[in-house]
Motif scaffolding. Sequence first.
Motif, PDB file in Angstrom:
ATOM      1  N   ALA A  15       6.933 -40.999 -14.113  1.00 13.91           N
ATOM      2  CA  ALA A  15       6.582 -41.662 -15.379  1.00 13.91           C
ATOM      3  C   ALA A  15       7.388 -41.065 -16.533  1.00 13.91           C
ATOM      4  O   ALA A  15       7.944 -41.800 -17.366  1.00 13.91           O
ATOM      5  N   VAL A  16       7.468 -39.748 -16.596  1.00 14.01           N
ATOM      6  CA  VAL A  16       8.160 -39.083 -17.719  1.00 14.01           C
ATOM      7  C   VAL A  16       9.667 -39.336 -17.656  1.00 14.01           C
ATOM      8  O   VAL A  16      10.291 -39.723 -18.652  1.00 14.01           O
ATOM      9  N   HIS A  39       7.522 -46.777 -15.552  1.00 15.97           N
ATOM     10  CA  HIS A  39       6.699 -45.804 -16.281  1.00 15.97           C
ATOM     11  C   HIS A  39       5.215 -46.169 -16.165  1.00 15.97           C
ATOM     12  O   HIS A  39       4.367 -45.333 -15.840  1.00 15.97           O
ATOM     13  N   LYS A  40       4.938 -47.456 -16.423  1.00 20.38           N
ATOM     14  CA  LYS A  40       3.533 -47.884 -16.430  1.00 20.38           C
ATOM     15  C   LYS A  40       2.933 -47.876 -15.014  1.00 20.38           C
ATOM     16  O   LYS A  40       1.782 -47.480 -14.822  1.00 20.38           O
ATOM     17  N   LEU A  44      -0.128 -45.595 -13.869  1.00 22.65           N
ATOM     18  CA  LEU A  44      -1.380 -46.136 -13.315  1.00 22.65           C
ATOM     19  C   LEU A  44      -1.718 -45.470 -11.982  1.00 22.65           C
ATOM     20  O   LEU A  44      -2.896 -45.233 -11.681  1.00 22.65           O
ATOM     21  N   VAL A  46      -1.061 -42.430 -11.247  1.00 24.18           N
ATOM     22  CA  VAL A  46      -1.631 -41.124 -11.610  1.00 24.18           C
ATOM     23  C   VAL A  46      -3.123 -41.282 -11.909  1.00 24.18           C
ATOM     24  O   VAL A  46      -3.954 -40.485 -11.458  1.00 24.18           O
ATOM     25  N   MET A  91      -4.025 -39.849 -20.577  1.00 23.76           N
ATOM     26  CA  MET A  91      -2.727 -40.480 -20.877  1.00 23.76           C
ATOM     27  C   MET A  91      -2.635 -41.909 -20.330  1.00 23.76           C
ATOM     28  O   MET A  91      -2.302 -42.827 -21.074  1.00 23.76           O
ATOM     29  N   SER A  99      -1.354 -51.144 -24.344  1.00 25.80           N
ATOM     30  CA  SER A  99      -0.744 -52.390 -23.869  1.00 25.80           C
ATOM     31  C   SER A  99      -1.731 -53.554 -23.994  1.00 25.80           C
ATOM     32  O   SER A  99      -1.383 -54.628 -24.478  1.00 25.80           O
ATOM     33  N   MET A 128      -1.388 -45.803 -29.061  1.00 25.12           N
ATOM     34  CA  MET A 128       0.008 -45.400 -28.801  1.00 25.12           C
ATOM     35  C   MET A 128       0.334 -44.074 -29.494  1.00 25.12           C
ATOM     36  O   MET A 128       1.017 -43.223 -28.910  1.00 25.12           O
ATOM     37  N   ARG A 132       1.514 -40.731 -27.621  1.00 21.80           N
ATOM     38  CA  ARG A 132       2.740 -39.962 -27.924  1.00 21.80           C
ATOM     39  C   ARG A 132       2.399 -38.494 -28.210  1.00 21.80           C
ATOM     40  O   ARG A 132       3.115 -37.591 -27.775  1.00 21.80           O
ATOM     41  N   ALA A 135       1.661 -36.795 -25.033  1.00 18.40           N
ATOM     42  CA  ALA A 135       2.876 -36.501 -24.259  1.00 18.40           C
ATOM     43  C   ALA A 135       3.381 -35.089 -24.574  1.00 18.40           C
ATOM     44  O   ALA A 135       3.793 -34.355 -23.679  1.00 18.40           O
ATOM     45  N   TYR A 139       3.868 -31.913 -21.922  1.00  9.46           N
ATOM     46  CA  TYR A 139       5.047 -31.053 -21.752  1.00  9.46           C
ATOM     47  C   TYR A 139       4.661 -29.579 -21.875  1.00  9.46           C
ATOM     48  O   TYR A 139       5.056 -28.742 -21.069  1.00  9.46           O
TER      49      TYR A 139
HETATM   50  C1  HEM Z   1       0.337 -39.744 -16.460  1.00  9.72           C
HETATM   51  C2  HEM Z   1       0.540 -40.843 -17.112  1.00  9.72           C
HETATM   52  C3  HEM Z   1       1.490 -40.986 -18.272  1.00  9.72           C
HETATM   53  C4  HEM Z   1       2.289 -40.043 -18.906  1.00  9.72           C
HETATM   54  C5  HEM Z   1       2.421 -38.550 -18.587  1.00  9.72           C
HETATM   55  C6  HEM Z   1       2.984 -40.739 -19.968  1.00  9.72           C
HETATM   56  C7  HEM Z   1       3.912 -40.139 -20.817  1.00  9.72           C
HETATM   57  C8  HEM Z   1       4.637 -40.807 -21.792  1.00  9.72           C
HETATM   58  C9  HEM Z   1       5.709 -40.229 -22.568  1.00  9.72           C
HETATM   59  C10 HEM Z   1       6.237 -38.797 -22.411  1.00  9.72           C
HETATM   60  C11 HEM Z   1       6.150 -41.184 -23.439  1.00  9.72           C
HETATM   61  C12 HEM Z   1       7.273 -41.042 -24.471  1.00  9.72           C
HETATM   62  C13 HEM Z   1       6.671 -40.649 -25.793  1.00  9.72           C
HETATM   63  C14 HEM Z   1       7.677 -40.640 -26.906  1.00  9.72           C
HETATM   64  O1  HEM Z   1       8.680 -41.365 -26.857  1.00  9.72           O
HETATM   65  O2  HEM Z   1       7.443 -39.904 -27.845  1.00  9.72           O
HETATM   66  C15 HEM Z   1       5.369 -42.385 -23.200  1.00  9.72           C
HETATM   67  C16 HEM Z   1       5.524 -43.584 -23.873  1.00  9.72           C
HETATM   68  C17 HEM Z   1       4.877 -44.756 -23.555  1.00  9.72           C
HETATM   69  N1  HEM Z   1       3.956 -44.949 -22.542  1.00  9.72           N
HETATM   70 FE1  HEM Z   1       3.287 -43.518 -21.273  1.00  9.72          FE
HETATM   71  N2  HEM Z   1       2.607 -42.062 -19.973  1.00  9.72           N
HETATM   72  C18 HEM Z   1       1.712 -42.257 -18.942  1.00  9.72           C
HETATM   73  C19 HEM Z   1       1.114 -43.453 -18.581  1.00  9.72           C
HETATM   74  C20 HEM Z   1       1.310 -44.687 -19.209  1.00  9.72           C
HETATM   75  C21 HEM Z   1       0.694 -45.934 -18.822  1.00  9.72           C
HETATM   76  C22 HEM Z   1      -0.251 -46.120 -17.633  1.00  9.72           C
HETATM   77  C23 HEM Z   1       1.128 -46.881 -19.721  1.00  9.72           C
HETATM   78  C24 HEM Z   1       0.793 -48.357 -19.811  1.00  9.72           C
HETATM   79  C25 HEM Z   1       0.223 -49.048 -18.892  1.00  9.72           C
HETATM   80  C26 HEM Z   1       2.011 -46.244 -20.661  1.00  9.72           C
HETATM   81  C27 HEM Z   1       2.653 -46.869 -21.706  1.00  9.72           C
HETATM   82  C28 HEM Z   1       3.559 -46.275 -22.559  1.00  9.72           C
HETATM   83  C29 HEM Z   1       4.267 -46.975 -23.632  1.00  9.72           C
HETATM   84  C30 HEM Z   1       4.125 -48.462 -23.998  1.00  9.72           C
HETATM   85  C31 HEM Z   1       5.101 -46.034 -24.248  1.00  9.72           C
HETATM   86  C32 HEM Z   1       6.041 -46.239 -25.444  1.00  9.72           C
HETATM   87  C33 HEM Z   1       7.453 -46.435 -25.000  1.00  9.72           C
HETATM   88  C34 HEM Z   1       8.362 -46.653 -26.191  1.00  9.72           C
HETATM   89  O3  HEM Z   1       8.473 -47.797 -26.611  1.00  9.72           O
HETATM   90  O4  HEM Z   1       8.911 -45.670 -26.702  1.00  9.72           O
HETATM   91  N3  HEM Z   1       2.106 -44.896 -20.313  1.00  9.72           N
HETATM   92  N4  HEM Z   1       4.456 -42.125 -22.197  1.00  9.72           N
END
Ligand code: HEM
Length: 165
Positions: A15-16, A39-40, A44, A46, A91, A99, A128, A132, A135, A139
């Motif tokens: 995902a990361v 990523h998503k 999920l 996880v 997370m 979403s 969101m 962020r 996140a 780390y």
């Molecule tokens: C263990 C699970 C997850 C981890 C560790 C994680 C981690 C992260 C990280 C590190 C970012 C980047 C943050 C940044 O740019 O500052 C991010 C962005 C994002 N995550 Fe996740 N995430 C997880 C699960 C999910 C899930 C399940 C979804 C949606 C179903 C999701 C949707 C998003 C979205 C929409 C973004 C923004 C991307 C962008 O436009 O920059 N994440 N996530």
Amino acid sequence: MRALHWLVFLGAAIAVVAVELTDFFPKGSATRSALMNLHKSAGLSVLALMVLRLLARVSQPVPAPPPGGSRLMERAAGATHLLLYVLMLGMPVLGVLASAWRGRAVPFFGLEWTLPIAQNKALSDLAMDLHRTGATFVYIFVGLHAAAALWHQFVLKDRLLRRML
Ligand code: HEM
Ligand code: HEM
């Protein structure tokens, strides 16, 4: 528990890496959206693994901490583990809600999941923002946790890592 631990690690790592790689591709490109779907989907996975993990954790006795550690060390480990559970459950939930409140279906390896909740941009933005901020905590605390495991392995030499393999 050991298998679930490393599967969660693999899912979170995918995902990361996927979300960090999106920066190299222009908005709207097919690669960028494929990475976001990955990523998503990994996120999920996880969530599903963590629910199993939590059930396994509360339904059986847990091994005692390794001998020789101070009370402070045991408390620090316990608190970090608790926070890792909260982060790995929180997370994906925040990501899914962000979403869904934006009116988007959540992809899961080619399938789609539409949550029956109304669109709400303000709540989506809040979820969101928290995602962020979370996140950054992921780390920091996964880093500390892995560093502690390596400390046990190479400095304390108490074979802690081995019982997780
Ligand atoms: C263990 C699970 C997850 C981890 C560790 C994680 C981690 C992260 C990280 C590190 C970012 C980047 C943050 C940044 O740019 O500052 C991010 C962005 C994002 N995550 Fe996740 N995430 C997880 C699960 C999910 C899930 C399940 C979804 C949606 C179903 C999701 C949707 C998003 C979205 C929409 C973004 C923004 C991307 C962008 O436009 O920059 N994440 N996530
Ligand atoms: C997403 C990444 C990770 C998460 C969320 C995570 C989470 C956890 C949690 C919650 C525990 C406590 C066990 C329990 O009570 O359920 C644990 C134990 C452990 N983790 Fe991790 N971990 C991650 C990555 C790693 C990495 C990269 C390493 C090694 C470099 C590692 C090594 C260990 C070891 C050795 C234990 C066993 C401690 C003991 O037996 O008392 N973990 N992990």
